[in-house]
Scaffold this active site. Structure first.
Site, PDB file in Angstrom:
ATOM      1  N   PRO A 116       0.789  -1.235   0.000  1.00 26.96           N
ATOM      2  CG  PRO A 116      -0.173  -1.149   2.108  1.00 26.96           C
ATOM      3  CD  PRO A 116       0.505  -2.095   1.156  1.00 26.96           C
ATOM      4  CG  ASN A 117      -0.330   4.298   1.217  1.00 20.28           C
ATOM      5  OD1 ASN A 117      -1.299   4.801   0.665  1.00 20.28           O
ATOM      6  ND2 ASN A 117      -0.406   3.743   2.413  1.00 20.28           N
ATOM      7  NE  ARG A 138       3.698   6.750   1.667  1.00 20.09           N
ATOM      8  CZ  ARG A 138       3.983   5.550   2.123  1.00 20.09           C
ATOM      9  NH1 ARG A 138       4.536   4.658   1.327  1.00 20.09           N
ATOM     10  NH2 ARG A 138       3.730   5.233   3.370  1.00 20.09           N
ATOM     11  CE1 TYR A 141       8.671   5.298   3.282  1.00 19.75           C
ATOM     12  CE2 TYR A 141       7.039   7.064   3.132  1.00 19.75           C
ATOM     13  CZ  TYR A 141       7.545   5.945   3.777  1.00 19.75           C
ATOM     14  OH  TYR A 141       6.941   5.478   4.914  1.00 19.75           O
ATOM     15  CG  ASN A 164       8.300  -1.665   0.762  1.00 19.96           C
ATOM     16  OD1 ASN A 164       7.699  -1.786   1.829  1.00 19.96           O
ATOM     17  ND2 ASN A 164       8.878  -0.523   0.395  1.00 19.96           N
ATOM     18  CB  ALA A 205       1.334   0.495   6.718  1.00 27.43           C
ATOM     19  CG  HIS A 236      10.958  -1.932   5.139  1.00 21.85           C
ATOM     20  ND1 HIS A 236       9.588  -1.916   4.985  1.00 21.85           N
ATOM     21  CD2 HIS A 236      11.266  -3.070   5.795  1.00 21.85           C
ATOM     22  CE1 HIS A 236       9.098  -3.014   5.540  1.00 21.85           C
ATOM     23  NE2 HIS A 236      10.087  -3.730   6.033  1.00 21.85           N
ATOM     24  NE  ARG A 251       9.683   6.566   8.822  1.00 22.73           N
ATOM     25  CZ  ARG A 251       8.750   6.330   7.893  1.00 22.73           C
ATOM     26  NH1 ARG A 251       8.868   5.268   7.109  1.00 22.73           N
ATOM     27  NH2 ARG A 251       7.727   7.142   7.752  1.00 22.73           N
TER      28      ARG A 251
HETATM   29  C1  DQA Z   1       8.011   1.354   4.190  1.00 18.31           C
HETATM   30  C2  DQA Z   1       7.972   1.630   5.699  1.00 18.31           C
HETATM   31  C3  DQA Z   1       6.577   1.416   6.256  1.00 18.31           C
HETATM   32  O1  DQA Z   1       6.568   1.699   7.649  1.00 18.31           O
HETATM   33  C4  DQA Z   1       5.599   2.338   5.574  1.00 18.31           C
HETATM   34  O2  DQA Z   1       4.298   2.105   6.053  1.00 18.31           O
HETATM   35  C5  DQA Z   1       5.655   2.253   4.095  1.00 18.31           C
HETATM   36  C6  DQA Z   1       6.952   2.159   3.449  1.00 18.31           C
HETATM   37  C7  DQA Z   1       9.373   1.692   3.568  1.00 18.31           C
HETATM   38  O3  DQA Z   1       9.601   1.283   2.435  1.00 18.31           O
HETATM   39  O4  DQA Z   1      10.192   2.387   4.175  1.00 18.31           O
HETATM   40  O5  DQA Z   1       4.646   2.349   3.414  1.00 18.31           O
HETATM   41  O6  DQA Z   1       7.766  -0.035   3.981  1.00 18.31           O
END
Ligand code: DQA
Length: 143
Positions: free
Chosen positions: A9-10, A17, A22, A73, A76, A99, A106
């Site tokens: 996700p995301n 983002r 990132y 990856n 979350a 990641h 973090r």
């Molecule tokens: C992530 C770290 C996770 O905590 C976060 O929710 C992500 C990206 C990373 O690539 O650093 O979506 O997996």
């Protein structure tokens, strides 16, 4: 030799983002670099991104018959998806957790990964190069 890269996700929004965390590169560009590295080394590579837990689980299940290594990856979901953890332990192929950010440096909730224990290993904190490092390992498994 076939490698599957799964992004959760995301991660479709990479580049837009939170670039301070990132990076500025899009998922499409990151994947293009990985594709070149894989193909230059005679490996096939497939990319999959989903914002949905069940879809990621289905993809992991599907990979078990035709894939030699998975790089994931889980976004979350890393921190709380026992269902993705169980899917990883259900398949016999090596799965590498990646990641972009250093999840240990973090927020407290990111410190724990529920998937780490069922993965071959974890690479975190090297931005987009976390994927490259994982792929370099995956390529050593080449038959
Ligand atoms: C992530 C770290 C996770 O905590 C976060 O929710 C992500 C990206 C990373 O690539 O650093 O979506 O997996």
């Amino acid at each position: 030799m076939k490698i599957l890269v799964i992004n959760g996700p995301n991660l479709n929004l990479l580049g837009e983002r939170e670039p301070g965390i990132y990076g500025n590169n899009s998922l499409e560009n990151i994947n293009a670099g990985l594709k070149k590295l894989a193909e230059d080394n005679g490996a096939q590579i497939e990319f999959y991104q989903s914002n949905h837990e069940g879809a990621i689980i289905d993809k992991l299940h599907d990979s078990r018959t035709d894939t030699d290594c998975v790089i994931i990856n889980a976004g979350a979901y890393t921190h709380y998806s026992y269902a993705i953890r169980d899917a990883i332990s259900a398949i016999k192929i090596p799965v590498i957790e990646v990641h972009l950010s250093n999840i240990h440096a973090r927020e407290k909730f990111r410190e724990n990964s529920v998937i780490s224990a069922v993965c071959k290993g974890t690479i975190a904190g090297f931005g987009e190069y976390s994927y490259t490092l994982a792929l370099q390992y995956a390529l050593t498994l080449k038959k």
